[in-house]
Design an enzyme around this catalytic site. Structure first.
Site, PDB file in Angstrom:
ATOM      1  N   ARG A  13     -66.897  47.701  -7.684  1.00 26.17           N
ATOM      2  CA  ARG A  13     -66.498  46.795  -6.600  1.00 26.17           C
ATOM      3  C   ARG A  13     -67.523  46.874  -5.452  1.00 26.17           C
ATOM      4  O   ARG A  13     -68.325  45.979  -5.246  1.00 26.17           O
ATOM      5  CB  ARG A  13     -65.078  47.160  -6.111  1.00 26.17           C
ATOM      6  CG  ARG A  13     -64.396  46.104  -5.284  1.00 26.17           C
ATOM      7  CD  ARG A  13     -64.813  46.092  -3.844  1.00 26.17           C
ATOM      8  NE  ARG A  13     -64.633  47.381  -3.178  1.00 26.17           N
ATOM      9  CZ  ARG A  13     -65.096  47.646  -1.970  1.00 26.17           C
ATOM     10  NH1 ARG A  13     -65.766  46.732  -1.279  1.00 26.17           N
ATOM     11  NH2 ARG A  13     -64.921  48.845  -1.423  1.00 26.17           N
ATOM     12  N   ASP A  14     -67.544  47.964  -4.733  1.00 20.53           N
ATOM     13  CA  ASP A  14     -68.424  48.088  -3.563  1.00 20.53           C
ATOM     14  C   ASP A  14     -69.890  48.004  -3.979  1.00 20.53           C
ATOM     15  O   ASP A  14     -70.723  47.450  -3.250  1.00 20.53           O
ATOM     16  CB  ASP A  14     -68.160  49.431  -2.857  1.00 20.53           C
ATOM     17  CG  ASP A  14     -68.446  49.365  -1.358  1.00 20.53           C
ATOM     18  OD1 ASP A  14     -68.771  48.284  -0.854  1.00 20.53           O
ATOM     19  OD2 ASP A  14     -68.349  50.413  -0.695  1.00 20.53           O
ATOM     20  N   HIS A 204     -64.087  57.362   2.461  1.00 20.31           N
ATOM     21  CA  HIS A 204     -65.059  56.457   1.839  1.00 20.31           C
ATOM     22  C   HIS A 204     -66.356  56.608   2.631  1.00 20.31           C
ATOM     23  O   HIS A 204     -66.421  56.236   3.793  1.00 20.31           O
ATOM     24  CB  HIS A 204     -64.509  55.026   1.922  1.00 20.31           C
ATOM     25  CG  HIS A 204     -65.435  53.980   1.399  1.00 20.31           C
ATOM     26  ND1 HIS A 204     -65.289  53.432   0.150  1.00 20.31           N
ATOM     27  CD2 HIS A 204     -66.510  53.362   1.945  1.00 20.31           C
ATOM     28  CE1 HIS A 204     -66.234  52.513  -0.050  1.00 20.31           C
ATOM     29  NE2 HIS A 204     -66.991  52.449   1.034  1.00 20.31           N
ATOM     30  N   HIS A 206     -70.660  56.398   2.999  1.00 23.73           N
ATOM     31  CA  HIS A 206     -71.967  55.891   2.577  1.00 23.73           C
ATOM     32  C   HIS A 206     -73.022  56.919   2.962  1.00 23.73           C
ATOM     33  O   HIS A 206     -72.873  57.640   3.947  1.00 23.73           O
ATOM     34  CB  HIS A 206     -72.254  54.530   3.230  1.00 23.73           C
ATOM     35  CG  HIS A 206     -71.527  53.401   2.567  1.00 23.73           C
ATOM     36  ND1 HIS A 206     -72.156  52.443   1.820  1.00 23.73           N
ATOM     37  CD2 HIS A 206     -70.200  53.094   2.515  1.00 23.73           C
ATOM     38  CE1 HIS A 206     -71.254  51.585   1.341  1.00 23.73           C
ATOM     39  NE2 HIS A 206     -70.056  51.947   1.751  1.00 23.73           N
ATOM     40  N   CYS A 237     -74.947  47.952   2.707  1.00 25.39           N
ATOM     41  CA  CYS A 237     -74.218  47.292   3.780  1.00 25.39           C
ATOM     42  C   CYS A 237     -75.067  46.114   4.230  1.00 25.39           C
ATOM     43  O   CYS A 237     -76.220  46.305   4.614  1.00 25.39           O
ATOM     44  CB  CYS A 237     -73.957  48.264   4.921  1.00 25.39           C
ATOM     45  SG  CYS A 237     -72.996  47.502   6.227  1.00 25.39           S
ATOM     46  N   ASN A 246     -73.020  53.913  -1.385  1.00 26.87           N
ATOM     47  CA  ASN A 246     -71.971  54.925  -1.309  1.00 26.87           C
ATOM     48  C   ASN A 246     -72.556  56.253  -1.806  1.00 26.87           C
ATOM     49  O   ASN A 246     -73.581  56.279  -2.489  1.00 26.87           O
ATOM     50  CB  ASN A 246     -70.828  54.540  -2.242  1.00 26.87           C
ATOM     51  CG  ASN A 246     -70.103  53.291  -1.785  1.00 26.87           C
ATOM     52  OD1 ASN A 246     -69.177  53.353  -1.003  1.00 26.87           O
ATOM     53  ND2 ASN A 246     -70.548  52.144  -2.255  1.00 26.87           N
TER      54      ASN A 246
HETATM   55 ZN    ZN Z   1     -68.313  50.819   1.313  1.00 26.50          ZN
END
Ligand code: ZN
Length: 309
Positions: A13-14, A204, A206, A237, A246
């Site tokens: 996903r991310d 979460h 990064h 990002c 991440n």
């Molecule tokens: Zn993220």
């Protein structure tokens, strides 16, 4: 046996949503399946957003419906609204997760809603999910915002107050842009757990400035046991130049293993799950362990080499 640290895989996903080249649906599905076969018990499979906003996620329903269901594995979908939540649940999501930014200006930019409107959306999603899926929330930009700068603990606390009042049981605290440092992480997580001992908080992180894994250690010291991570360290990002992804799942599993902390994930199989994605993207992904291999394999390769080092 419950692993001592639970890793929520967010690469599909991310990570995938940051990639420009459309990753074939079959590769998305086989990657998710390989990750769960390696032992991951929870993962963000996809995001039920508008394909106009994120074309990479246009096949969300297909992917969610196609992945192999294994006992004990939780399939999470990100959803921006009730429509997304309904689609995700219909496709088989066990958990629907909404992202809300702590900061007003960034939340408006991200989803076009005020924080208050996003909280109202959350109430709708909870109603739409009923008892068919669990609703979780990501508190995005909890340590800093590209538009508003430093985010204070007090601000995050009052934000979390509202989530708790909405009945949310599991809350992910996100350093979406990678500005958190270990002291800040420890202090924030200590305070949250102290205020809400009956809720579950995850992190979460990064690795934008190389502090990802030290932030994990700082949080572990405060009793945090659930961490998001992304295969290969995929992700980024869109608003932070040079932002890396991440924290890499391979590196986090390796860290835990070397410290004798169980994750339930087989590192060798996880590395094999990442390789086809790396091959498709055609670049070396940031994960260090993916590049260097495991310590165990390295030692095995040295034994018998006879050079005495
Ligand atoms: Zn993220």
């Amino acid at each position: 046996v419950t692993p001592e640290v639970r890793i929520v895989e967010v690469g599909p996903r991310d990570g995938f949503q940051m990639e420009r080249a459309f990753i074939p649906t079959a590769l998305k599905v086989s990657t998710v399946d390989a990750i769960t076969a390696a032992g991951a018990a929870k993962l963000e499979v996809t995001s039920f957003v508008s394909p106009k906003v994120i074309p990479q996620m246009a096949d969300a329903a297909e992917v969610m419906a196609a992945v192999v269901r294994r006992p004990g594995v939780t399939h999470v979908a990100l959803v921006p609204n009730t429509q997304g939540a309904r689609r995700a649940i219909a496709a088989g999501a066990d958990v629907v997760k909404q992202v809300i930014c702590v900061t007003e200006t960034y939340n408006r930019r991200n989803v076009g809603l005020s924080v208050m409107q996003s909280m109202a959306t959350l109430t709708d999603i909870v109603a739409a999910a009923g008892d068919r899926a669990t609703v979780e929330v990501v508190v995005a930009l909890a340590f800093g915002c590209p538009l508003e700068g430093v985010v204070t603990e007090d601000r995050v606390m009052s934000f979390v107050d509202e989530l708790v009042a909405s009945g949310i049981r599991e809350i992910s605290i996100a350093d979406s842009v990678g500005v958190a440092h270990p002291r800040q992480v420890a202090s924030m997580m200590r305070r949250l757990q102290h205020a809400y001992p009956d809720r579950t908080f995850s992190l979460h992180l990064h690795d934008t400035r190389g502090l990802g894994l030290v932030n994990v250690l700082a949080a572990m010291g405060e009793g945090i046991r659930i961490f998001d991570a992304s295969i290969g360290g995929l992700g980024g990002c869109p608003v932070v130049p040079g932002a890396s992804g991440n924290i890499a799942t391979e590196d986090l599993v390796n860290l835990c293993e070397e410290m004798g902390v169980t994750t339930g994930i087989d590192l060798d199989r996880l590395i094999e799950a990442t390789r086809p994605v790396q091959a498709f993207l055609g670049r070396q992904l940031p994960s260090r362990v993916l590049a260097a291999g495991t310590r165990a394999r390295w030692f095995a390769s040295r034994s018998g080499a006879g050079d005495g080092d």
